[in-house]
Scaffold this active site. Structure first.
Site, short mmCIF file in Angstrom:
data_model
loop_
_atom_site.label_atom_id
_atom_site.label_comp_id
_atom_site.label_asym_id
_atom_site.label_seq_id
_atom_site.Cartn_x
_atom_site.Cartn_y
_atom_site.Cartn_z
N PHE A 1 -0.24 1.37 15.07
CA PHE A 1 -0.75 2.21 14.01
C PHE A 1 -1.71 3.08 15.04
CE2 PHE A 1 0.08 -1.52 11.31
CZ PHE A 1 0.83 -0.93 10.47
N HIS A 2 -2.15 4.24 14.64
CA HIS A 2 -3.00 5.03 15.19
C HIS A 2 -2.90 5.37 16.55
CE1 HIS A 2 -5.18 2.08 12.42
NE2 HIS A 2 -4.94 2.92 11.67
#
Length: 611
Positions: free
Chosen positions: A546-547
């Site tokens: 993620f991210h």
């Protein structure tokens, strides 16, 4: 694709219940939303399984009786090299199966009316128009940049490839249907490498803020210090008051215990018994009802995604949003002396026709995976570090089985944070999944998998993400290719995280740990878990990421940083980078506040210098 036999085999369907018969159609809709390579991979795997069935039994899967299908799956599971094939097939089938088995009940609340946005579909926008500022992307960074410039009196147009979705529309559809629509590639964006990582990113007005967990960590002070001293990103020194402003805008507060849900409460109980640092997370969701649907669009309007908070302010100040517009390139003026100057953007409508918006300042806020290809398409991809330096917070999850029902999907989706190992780069968060979407950790095939599915309400789930070294890169111009090879040291951190999550769940009273390891899926004690972990590596875990950040990083060294210390793209005038790609290194926490503070600092600094 004919999926009846596959579904019947994996779910041990005996015809006694109605819902398995609906799964093949649901599976077809899931696969239709995936990119072509992913669909082809699943179709190839299904064809291989059908061929194996014919060679072994002389019959197709759908024509076999339940015992014969179970025997066939057992013979496949006994072949270690086929385990990845079975996992590939199991994930979309379980998504479809859980949705049909557990339909989402209507919420007992009426969705509020969303704040007004000035949104115009690309097909209704003029072929040529002008603006003082063109912002590419309407997510965390783009929304803040648009608001900053609009409030300063500049004319602003925001271009968004995705559609605008209202809060009311979220409540009318199943979580899985929203998932495939709100995410790029139907949620199946993959970073290829060793091992491959699923890397979901949003595509809608509001960007990934529409589909994130709502968790709002401030950038840690040691990270800000490193960005300033090691990278020369001096704007990090002024993040403090800007983070304060962003928190006020998003109405960030600690999540109350009464809506946390059993999943979060069990995590806190385990941490308390171990003496570990933990607490309810700070989130941008005042009045949260605990619907556990944050990652597929909040159906109550509690989560203050930027389309409900920042973009309405921008539009009130005069900004306009064009939806369904894929920006092909930044237009450049090469006639003046020195580096080329931004002259606007060229975008493509869904029907293939094009539009141009002319303007002297372009803000790239398309996200860390899309900004590098956009710059390459624009003739601005010459910096050797553009697209490199990618961090993605590699993540894994563990489940604990409890004697009493947990019903993890009732309560806050990401509810509690355990920070005991954060100084070692491991952040644990109690993270459930929306109703019908939480079966990735379930082991087994056939009857074993069916039994696990029917007992899923007794599971509590934890997730851990790693503050990783920048081991990835974003390649491509017209199509984005993400490459990420897990650093061995980050692999060790993931194994540390699995052990810590298992220990935490056992301390909370779990009778069994589900590891997500295909060859060693269960442990009933910490000693047993330790023994299992000595026989495997992080590459055998079910990993996601993620991210994404860092692919057009800002910094003082022109050899290392595609953007200068104030977020201005090197090699061009009038191009700002204001999304996750500008962050110099992994922020080590959920990055929404960090991205928004960076965008605010970059926009305000440009106004001070140029405005």
């Amino acid at each position: 694709m004919t999926a009846e036999g596959l579904v019947a085999a994996l779910l041990a369907d005996t015809g006694d219940e109605d819902w398995p018969a609906r799964v093949p159609n649901r599976l077809d809709s899931v696969l239709a939303a995936l990119p072509r390579p992913a669909r082809a991979g699943v179709h190839t795997a299904v064809a291989a399984l059908e061929t194996y069935a014919v060679l072994r039994t002389g019959r197709r899967l759908a024509t076999l009786d339940p015992d014969a299908r179970e025997s066939l799956l057992g013979s496949l599971a006994a072949r270690p090299r086929l385990v990845p094939l079975l996992d590939l097939l199991k994930v979309p089938v379980m998504l479809a199966a859980c949705t049909e088995r557990m339909p989402t009940a209507p919420l007992a609340v009426t969705a509020p009316e969303d704040p007004p946005l000035d949104c115009t579909p690309a097909q209704e926008w003029p072929t040529r128009s002008t603006a003082d500022v063109v912002v590419v992307g309407s997510g965390a960074g783009g929304a803040v940049a648009a608001r900053t410039f609009a409030r300063a009196g500049l004319s602003v147009v925001v271009l968004e490839e995705g559609a605008h979705h209202s809060t009311a529309s979220f409540g009318r559809r199943a979580p899985l249907d929203r998932f495939t629509e709100l995410y790029r590639d139907g949620g199946a964006t993959v970073a290829v490498g060793n091992p491959p990582l699923l890397l979901p990113v949003g595509r809608a007005v509001g960007g990934t803020t529409v589909v994130n967990s709502g968790t709002c960590y401030r950038t840690p002070e040691h990270v800000l210090g490193r960005w300033s001293s090691a990278y020369g990103f001096r704007l990090a020194e002024s993040f403090g008051p800007r983070l304060d402003e962003i928190e006020r805008t998003l109405r960030v507060a600690t999540q109350p215990l009464d809506v946390l849900g059993n999943n979060g409460l069990l995590a806190l109980a385990g941490a308390e018994r171990l003496g570990w640092r933990a607490g309810p997370l700070r989130r941008n969701a005042p009045g949260c009802k605990g619907s556990c649907q944050c990652v597929v669009g909040c159906p109550t309007g509690a989560k203050q995604s930027v389309q409900l908070s920042v973009l309405p302010d921008a539009c009130a100040a005069g900004a306009r949003i064009v939806t369904g517009a894929r920006v092909r390139r930044i237009l450049l003026d090469h006639d003046g002396p020195g580096a080329p100057r931004a002259a606007g953007v060229q975008a493509r409508r869904p029907d293939g026709s094009e539009l141009e918006i002319l303007g002297p300042l372009v803000v790239t806020a398309a996200g860390a995976l899309q900004t590098p290809p956009l710059l390459r398409r624009s003739g601005l991809g010459g910096h050797p570090r553009l697209g490199r330096n990618l961090s993605v917070h590699p993540a894994t999850s563990v489940a604990g089985r409890f004697a009493e029902p947990v019903t993890a999907w009732k309560g806050v989706l990401q509810s509690a944070g355990v920070e005991e190992l954060h100084d070692r780069g491991v952040l644990i968060e109690a993270t459930a999944s929306p109703p019908g979407m939480g079966s990735f950790v379930l082991p087994g095939l056939g009857r074993e998998l069916r039994s696990e599915l029917e007992d899923a309400d007794h599971l509590a789930t934890l997730g851990a993400m790693i503050a990783d070294r920048p081991s990835g890169r974003v390649q491509g111009r017209d199509r984005t290719l993400v490459r990420y090879d897990l650093d061995p040291r980050d692999g060790d951190r993931l194994m540390t995280a699995v052990r810590a999550m298992g220990r935490l769940l056992l301390a909370a009273g779990a009778e069994e740990i589900l590891t997500g390891l295909p060859f060693a899926p269960r442990a009933r004690s910490l000693d047993e878990l330790d023994e299992l972990l000595t026989r495997t590596t992080a590459r055998n875990l079910h990993l996601s990421a993620f991210h994404p950040t860092g692919t057009a990083a800002a910094g003082a060294d022109p050899r290392r940083a595609p953007a200068d210390p104030e977020g201005r793209l090197r090699g061009a005038h009038g191009v700002l980078v204001a999304d996750g790609s500008v962050l110099p290194s992994c922020p080590q926490v959920n990055p929404q506040l960090s991205i928004m503070a960076a965008a605010l600092a970059i926009s305000e600094t440009w106004m001070e210098r140029e405005g």
